[in-house]
Design a protein around this motif. Sequence first.
Motif, PDB file in Angstrom:
ATOM      1  N   ASP A 178       0.846  -1.280  -0.287  1.00 16.46           N
ATOM      2  CA  ASP A 178       0.038   0.171  -0.020  1.00 16.46           C
ATOM      3  C   ASP A 178       0.883   1.343   0.001  1.00 16.46           C
ATOM      4  O   ASP A 178       0.350   2.153  -0.377  1.00 16.46           O
ATOM      5  CB  ASP A 178      -1.108  -0.144   1.120  1.00 16.46           C
ATOM      6  CG  ASP A 178      -2.053   1.030   1.058  1.00 16.46           C
ATOM      7  OD1 ASP A 178      -2.547   1.210   0.043  1.00 16.46           O
ATOM      8  OD2 ASP A 178      -2.282   1.706   2.009  1.00 16.46           O
ATOM      9  N   ASN A 179       2.199   1.062   0.563  1.00 18.42           N
ATOM     10  CA  ASN A 179       2.982   2.387   0.694  1.00 18.42           C
ATOM     11  C   ASN A 179       3.640   2.591  -0.912  1.00 18.42           C
ATOM     12  O   ASN A 179       4.424   3.654  -0.815  1.00 18.42           O
ATOM     13  CB  ASN A 179       4.085   2.052   1.706  1.00 18.42           C
ATOM     14  CG  ASN A 179       3.660   2.287   3.088  1.00 18.42           C
ATOM     15  OD1 ASN A 179       2.380   2.933   3.328  1.00 18.42           O
ATOM     16  ND2 ASN A 179       4.045   1.459   3.768  1.00 18.42           N
ATOM     17  N   LEU A 180       3.459   1.684  -1.793  1.00 14.90           N
ATOM     18  CA  LEU A 180       4.046   2.022  -2.981  1.00 14.90           C
ATOM     19  C   LEU A 180       3.446   3.355  -3.748  1.00 14.90           C
ATOM     20  O   LEU A 180       2.311   3.454  -3.844  1.00 14.90           O
ATOM     21  CB  LEU A 180       4.024   0.961  -4.181  1.00 14.90           C
ATOM     22  CG  LEU A 180       4.759  -0.391  -3.568  1.00 14.90           C
ATOM     23  CD1 LEU A 180       4.402  -1.433  -4.781  1.00 14.90           C
ATOM     24  CD2 LEU A 180       6.313  -0.180  -3.524  1.00 14.90           C
ATOM     25  N   GLU A 181       4.317   4.105  -4.190  1.00 14.88           N
ATOM     26  CA  GLU A 181       3.994   5.484  -4.573  1.00 14.88           C
ATOM     27  C   GLU A 181       4.056   5.558  -5.974  1.00 14.88           C
ATOM     28  O   GLU A 181       3.413   6.436  -6.757  1.00 14.88           O
ATOM     29  CB  GLU A 181       4.803   6.670  -3.959  1.00 14.88           C
ATOM     30  CG  GLU A 181       5.041   6.803  -2.749  1.00 14.88           C
ATOM     31  CD  GLU A 181       5.936   7.489  -1.889  1.00 14.88           C
ATOM     32  OE1 GLU A 181       6.873   8.071  -2.961  1.00 14.88           O
ATOM     33  OE2 GLU A 181       5.965   8.067  -0.913  1.00 14.88           O
ATOM     34  N   GLU A 182       4.901   4.603  -6.784  1.00 17.32           N
ATOM     35  CA  GLU A 182       4.841   4.759  -8.116  1.00 17.32           C
ATOM     36  C   GLU A 182       4.494   3.195  -8.565  1.00 17.32           C
ATOM     37  O   GLU A 182       4.484   2.309  -8.046  1.00 17.32           O
ATOM     38  CB  GLU A 182       6.204   4.957  -8.633  1.00 17.32           C
ATOM     39  CG  GLU A 182       6.649   6.620  -8.198  1.00 17.32           C
ATOM     40  CD  GLU A 182       7.848   6.800  -8.656  1.00 17.32           C
ATOM     41  OE1 GLU A 182       8.756   6.258  -9.470  1.00 17.32           O
ATOM     42  OE2 GLU A 182       8.602   7.978  -8.272  1.00 17.32           O
ATOM     43  N   ASN A 241      -3.035  -2.517  -4.735  1.00 16.34           N
ATOM     44  CA  ASN A 241      -2.447  -1.220  -5.247  1.00 16.34           C
ATOM     45  C   ASN A 241      -2.242  -1.658  -6.698  1.00 16.34           C
ATOM     46  O   ASN A 241      -1.534  -2.511  -7.164  1.00 16.34           O
ATOM     47  CB  ASN A 241      -1.201  -1.099  -4.517  1.00 16.34           C
ATOM     48  CG  ASN A 241      -0.356   0.315  -5.050  1.00 16.34           C
ATOM     49  OD1 ASN A 241      -0.472   0.800  -5.948  1.00 16.34           O
ATOM     50  ND2 ASN A 241       0.538   0.871  -4.233  1.00 16.34           N
ATOM     51  N   GLY A 286      -0.524  -0.088  -8.843  1.00 18.98           N
ATOM     52  CA  GLY A 286       0.742   0.147  -9.178  1.00 18.98           C
ATOM     53  C   GLY A 286       1.380  -1.078  -9.399  1.00 18.98           C
ATOM     54  O   GLY A 286       2.687  -0.776 -10.065  1.00 18.98           O
ATOM     55  N   TYR A 289      11.616  -0.769  -9.169  1.00 14.23           N
ATOM     56  CA  TYR A 289      10.937   0.341  -8.709  1.00 14.23           C
ATOM     57  C   TYR A 289      11.910   1.485  -8.548  1.00 14.23           C
ATOM     58  O   TYR A 289      12.832   1.146  -7.709  1.00 14.23           O
ATOM     59  CB  TYR A 289      10.099  -0.048  -7.279  1.00 14.23           C
ATOM     60  CG  TYR A 289       9.341   0.833  -6.667  1.00 14.23           C
ATOM     61  CD1 TYR A 289       8.223   1.085  -7.030  1.00 14.23           C
ATOM     62  CD2 TYR A 289       9.965   1.488  -5.355  1.00 14.23           C
ATOM     63  CE1 TYR A 289       7.321   2.367  -6.355  1.00 14.23           C
ATOM     64  CE2 TYR A 289       9.179   2.462  -4.604  1.00 14.23           C
ATOM     65  CZ  TYR A 289       8.010   2.917  -5.162  1.00 14.23           C
ATOM     66  OH  TYR A 289       7.331   4.030  -4.527  1.00 14.23           O
ATOM     67  N   LYS A 290      11.412   2.714  -9.053  1.00 15.57           N
ATOM     68  CA  LYS A 290      12.290   3.791  -8.752  1.00 15.57           C
ATOM     69  C   LYS A 290      13.814   3.644  -9.271  1.00 15.57           C
ATOM     70  O   LYS A 290      14.658   4.167  -8.626  1.00 15.57           O
ATOM     71  CB  LYS A 290      12.278   4.539  -7.424  1.00 15.57           C
ATOM     72  CG  LYS A 290      10.652   4.860  -7.336  1.00 15.57           C
ATOM     73  CD  LYS A 290      10.885   5.641  -5.581  1.00 15.57           C
ATOM     74  CE  LYS A 290       9.356   6.362  -5.431  1.00 15.57           C
ATOM     75  NZ  LYS A 290       9.477   6.982  -3.961  1.00 15.57           N
ATOM     76  N   SER A 306      11.573  -0.561  -2.103  1.00 19.30           N
ATOM     77  CA  SER A 306      10.926   0.647  -1.859  1.00 19.30           C
ATOM     78  C   SER A 306      11.136   1.212  -0.480  1.00 19.30           C
ATOM     79  O   SER A 306      10.756   2.377  -0.083  1.00 19.30           O
ATOM     80  CB  SER A 306       9.388   0.359  -1.599  1.00 19.30           C
ATOM     81  OG  SER A 306       9.156  -0.502  -0.674  1.00 19.30           O
TER      82      SER A 306
END
Length: 546
Positions: free
Chosen positions: A48-52, A86, A88, A134-135, A175
């Motif tokens: 749930d904390n993934l922003e991208e 999520n 994402g 991720y990122k 992450s």
Amino acid sequence: MKNNISKILIAIVALIAINVLAKKYYKRLDLTQDKRYTLSETTINIVDNLEENAIIKVYLEGDFPSEFKRLQGETKQHLEELYSINDGIKYKFIDPLDTAEELIKQGLQPSRLTVQEDGKLSEAVIFPWATITYKGKTENINLLSEGSVKNQEEQLQNSIENLEFAFSEAIYKVSTESSQTIAILKGNGELNDINLVSFLSQLNQFYKLAPFTLDSVAKQPEKTLEQLSKYDLTIIAKPQEKFSEQEKFTLDQYIINGGKTLWLIDNVTAELDSLMNTGESLAFNKDLNLTDLLFSYGVRINYDLIKDAYSSTIKLEDGNLGNTAQLKDYIWHYYPFITSKNDHPITQGVDPVNLKFANTIDTLKNSIKKTILLQSSEFSKSVGTPIIISLNDIQKTPEKKDYNNGYQTLGVLLEGEFTSAYASRVKPFESKLYKEVSNHNKMVIIADGDIIANEVVKGQPIELGVDKYNGVRYGNTEFLMNSINYLLDDSGLLELRNKKIQLQFLDKEKAYTERTFWQMINVILPLVILALFGFVFTFLRKRRFS
């Protein structure tokens, strides 16, 4: 006409409203008995904390054994569950054969599997891997369990059980920026850097490491304690020299103020190198001055050595062939290999751990929770020290009556509120950080310093847990990594390894021997039922209309 159009418009609006509400109040039901599709709160929070967008590539596509189609299906189902939390999470399944060489260069090694079809055995190669990006950070995910298993079905079972942990750990790594720090204690004759290279290089991928010496405690005790307290965990790896009261007090207050510790302690000096030179060696007790400190936490490391019928081997000369000495493997009972007796997250799925000249541990009654992590086998015994150890012992056949001490504790996890060893004693120095009782804390104590020491061949360190003579790989690295992860894991991620799923497997041998019978059933029975139905239908029709 207008009435029909209005009804159609109402129906369209109703469908749109239902879809919007269904998306907003989305709910999935897990009706399985073992709740295999119910995600833990830990996983939900991490995802749930993934922003991208997180891009996941799964290399489980193509032609491979039917059993591992289940792994493919369970992986796809798990990723769907993550996506439901999520959106994402973007994933795709890829056939690895077209890019096999590139995958191997990335460290994604293929696995060879034994396939049984029509009573015949053959081999199949698969790439049981996934990657997550991720990122700009990429992490490899091994989907196939590598622990000790009896058969391929058990390996598949373990792999499916491990799916949630494997993906959640990888997502957490890419992450989260780790800011946790680990001190490698120096100054009391701990292991040399060359013997720690293998494990510390693994550890350095996830935590910030730094050497820390207690030498300065003699002149600046308060400052030394303050500096040590900045580290989240301290590793004490096989010290050889006595700890002063000031050094012990520093470690004690570090623990009471929340610092985690991994104690790897030998209470007896016994080394194989000296044995190789002379054939005999004296194993004698060390005075590390730690007994009272560990006693206050609830354990006592004994002055003894464990001998176990289940042990690894050493290589010794066994005659000559021409001018060349011939080497042979001999079982060495002072080198027990330990298979854990419990399913704690630290030990679950870990290969046997190899210890060398280990001591036994007594656990004492107090309020601290104690979990036995490492135990000798049932056929083991404790040998008091000092004692002369001789290589002639390898010629003696162990007798069951001599190895009857039962399971001996060699490693333990302590959890709870620790009381300072100096609570009712004179303090070596005054400190504003002084406390008598800690908040909830954890430590791991192993009565063997060599558990973390990699071997050195021709001046070069080799991988920890690999025997330099026969190449056998033990679970030392994974056990120690799990221990540190558990001590520093505030998210509860390692607890996911306890997840249990019960799979039902086809009995291949029975299916092969009875295949003709079941083929006949599947082909002939439907025809018989159809013919019977036709006969009854015709009979009833004639009877009705005759």
